[in-house]
Design a protein around this motif. Structure first.
Motif, PDB file in Angstrom:
ATOM      1  N   LEU A 138       0.836  -1.200   0.000  1.00 57.42           N
ATOM      2  CA  LEU A 138       0.000   0.000   0.000  1.00 57.42           C
ATOM      3  C   LEU A 138       0.870   1.247   0.000  1.00 57.42           C
ATOM      4  O   LEU A 138       0.592   2.221  -0.712  1.00 57.42           O
ATOM      5  N   GLY A 139       1.944   1.221   0.774  1.00 59.43           N
ATOM      6  CA  GLY A 139       2.847   2.355   0.821  1.00 59.43           C
ATOM      7  C   GLY A 139       3.544   2.607  -0.503  1.00 59.43           C
ATOM      8  O   GLY A 139       3.765   3.754  -0.899  1.00 59.43           O
ATOM      9  N   GLU A 146      -8.721   3.535   2.382  1.00 56.52           N
ATOM     10  CA  GLU A 146      -9.947   4.211   2.003  1.00 56.52           C
ATOM     11  C   GLU A 146     -11.095   3.602   2.810  1.00 56.52           C
ATOM     12  O   GLU A 146     -11.051   2.429   3.172  1.00 56.52           O
ATOM     13  N   PRO A 147     -12.118   4.392   3.117  1.00 51.73           N
ATOM     14  CA  PRO A 147     -13.223   3.885   3.946  1.00 51.73           C
ATOM     15  C   PRO A 147     -14.155   2.987   3.139  1.00 51.73           C
ATOM     16  O   PRO A 147     -15.198   3.426   2.652  1.00 51.73           O
ATOM     17  N   ILE A 148     -13.760   1.730   2.978  1.00 45.52           N
ATOM     18  CA  ILE A 148     -14.553   0.805   2.175  1.00 45.52           C
ATOM     19  C   ILE A 148     -15.226  -0.274   3.015  1.00 45.52           C
ATOM     20  O   ILE A 148     -15.989  -1.081   2.495  1.00 45.52           O
ATOM     21  N   ASP A 149     -14.933  -0.297   4.319  1.00 42.77           N
ATOM     22  CA  ASP A 149     -15.606  -1.232   5.223  1.00 42.77           C
ATOM     23  C   ASP A 149     -15.534  -0.674   6.637  1.00 42.77           C
ATOM     24  O   ASP A 149     -14.909   0.355   6.890  1.00 42.77           O
ATOM     25  N   GLN A 150     -16.171  -1.369   7.557  1.00 44.94           N
ATOM     26  CA  GLN A 150     -16.247  -0.865   8.933  1.00 44.94           C
ATOM     27  C   GLN A 150     -14.874  -0.778   9.585  1.00 44.94           C
ATOM     28  O   GLN A 150     -14.581   0.180  10.313  1.00 44.94           O
ATOM     29  N   VAL A 218      -7.436  -6.141   2.310  1.00 44.87           N
ATOM     30  CA  VAL A 218      -8.764  -6.069   1.693  1.00 44.87           C
ATOM     31  C   VAL A 218      -8.783  -5.014   0.585  1.00 44.87           C
ATOM     32  O   VAL A 218      -9.326  -5.246  -0.510  1.00 44.87           O
ATOM     33  N   GLN A 219      -8.187  -3.863   0.840  1.00 49.72           N
ATOM     34  CA  GLN A 219      -8.195  -2.799  -0.158  1.00 49.72           C
ATOM     35  C   GLN A 219      -7.433  -3.208  -1.409  1.00 49.72           C
ATOM     36  O   GLN A 219      -7.889  -2.965  -2.540  1.00 49.72           O
ATOM     37  N   LEU A 220      -6.285  -3.836  -1.237  1.00 47.66           N
ATOM     38  CA  LEU A 220      -5.502  -4.273  -2.385  1.00 47.66           C
ATOM     39  C   LEU A 220      -6.265  -5.313  -3.205  1.00 47.66           C
ATOM     40  O   LEU A 220      -6.257  -5.281  -4.437  1.00 47.66           O
ATOM     41  N   LEU A 221      -6.933  -6.230  -2.518  1.00 45.44           N
ATOM     42  CA  LEU A 221      -7.725  -7.244  -3.209  1.00 45.44           C
ATOM     43  C   LEU A 221      -8.894  -6.612  -3.961  1.00 45.44           C
ATOM     44  O   LEU A 221      -9.163  -6.946  -5.119  1.00 45.44           O
TER      45      LEU A 221
END
Length: 270
Positions: A138-139, A146-150, A218-221
């Motif tokens: 990610l870096g 990003e706010p994509i889940d709780q 999760v974000q990368l996936l």
């Protein structure tokens, strides 16, 4: 969301910020008891890092401020695997980098980063740092969560990206720059480097580290598969109020504590 200032709280909700039946943190009668508690949690956190694959050679460290001497902190020693650290192996370092308790040496990077965080951020009782695959990926993209889940909402408005890179962190100037850029955030993602999370307790700081790393995965996936749907600002704030609650962060670590102590009780050897 129910407004508890005007509506009575439902019977099944506890009197906590989240409504969950979360106990309070333990109180201690002496600095010795508090110190032993923090050292045990630190050893457990390091074993958990080892168990979950957060080790990367000599890299990575977790620290917790001494309860009696705020200019000193406990940290894992240089050259001992996360998977093998015991309470007996932990070292205490002062503000000059001198090992005041323990028989091992300090990792220079651990000293320059953690000493400056503990000095400049008085609310940061503990700090966790590792070079995990997901945080490094990610870096490298220069992206924050990003706010994509709780779970990711726990870091909404509470994270920052550190873009400077001058080689391994072995200078106090670089450690101070990281600590200053961290500010009052709970996570700082170091581009080309790794991740640091902090908290008002070791338990909280380590929980945020685990959560941030899983959110990065999760974000990368999700981004590899398509375009993730983001929360609105209002949704992110609502989710963050629950999943980003400090007491919830502290309590969540207790489950990991129970898990690792049952599996690896030798970590408590003093």
């Amino acid at each position: 969301m129910t407004d508890t200032t005007t509506d009575p709280r439902a019977e099944f909700l506890a009197d906590t910020a989240t409504g969950l039946p979360i106990p309070g943190e333990p109180a201690f009668d002496s600095s010795e008891e508090a110190r032993r508690h923090r050292k045990q949690r630190l050893a457990a956190a390091l074993r958990l890092f080892g168990k979950y694959g957060f080790g990367e050679g000599i890299s990575g460290h977790i620290s917790v401020r001494d309860p009696e001497y705020p200019d000193q902190f406990w940290v894992n020693p240089f050259g001992i695997s996360f998977k093998h650290v015991r309470v007996a192996d932990l070292i205490c370092v002062d503000s000059t980098g001198r090992v005041v308790h323990g028989k091992h040496r300090v990792n220079p990077s651990a000293f320059v980063i953690h000493s400056q965080i503990h000095e400049l951020q008085p609310e940061a009782t503990a700090a966790a740092h590792g070079h995990t695959a997901h945080s490094r990926a990610l870096g490298a993209l220069g992206r924050l969560l990003e706010p994509i889940d709780q779970e990711s909402a726990a870091f909404y408005g509470r994270q920052t990206l550190y873009e400077a890179y001058e080689g391994p962190s072995v200078s106090l100037e670089q450690g101070r720059d990281i600590a200053e850029k961290l500010g009052d955030n709970r996570a700082i993602l170091l581009r080309h480097h790794g991740l640091i999370t902090v908290g008002g307790s070791l338990d909280e700081a380590v929980h945020w580290f685990f959560t941030y790393d899983s959110c990065a995965q999760v974000q990368l996936l999700a981004q590899a598969a398509g375009t993730p749907q983001k929360f609105t600002h209002e949704q992110a704030m609502a989710a963050g109020a629950g999943f980003g609650d400090a007491q919830l962060g502290w309590f969540s670590f207790q489950l990991l504590w129970d898990e690792i102590v049952a599996e690896q009780p030798d970590l408590l050897e003093e």
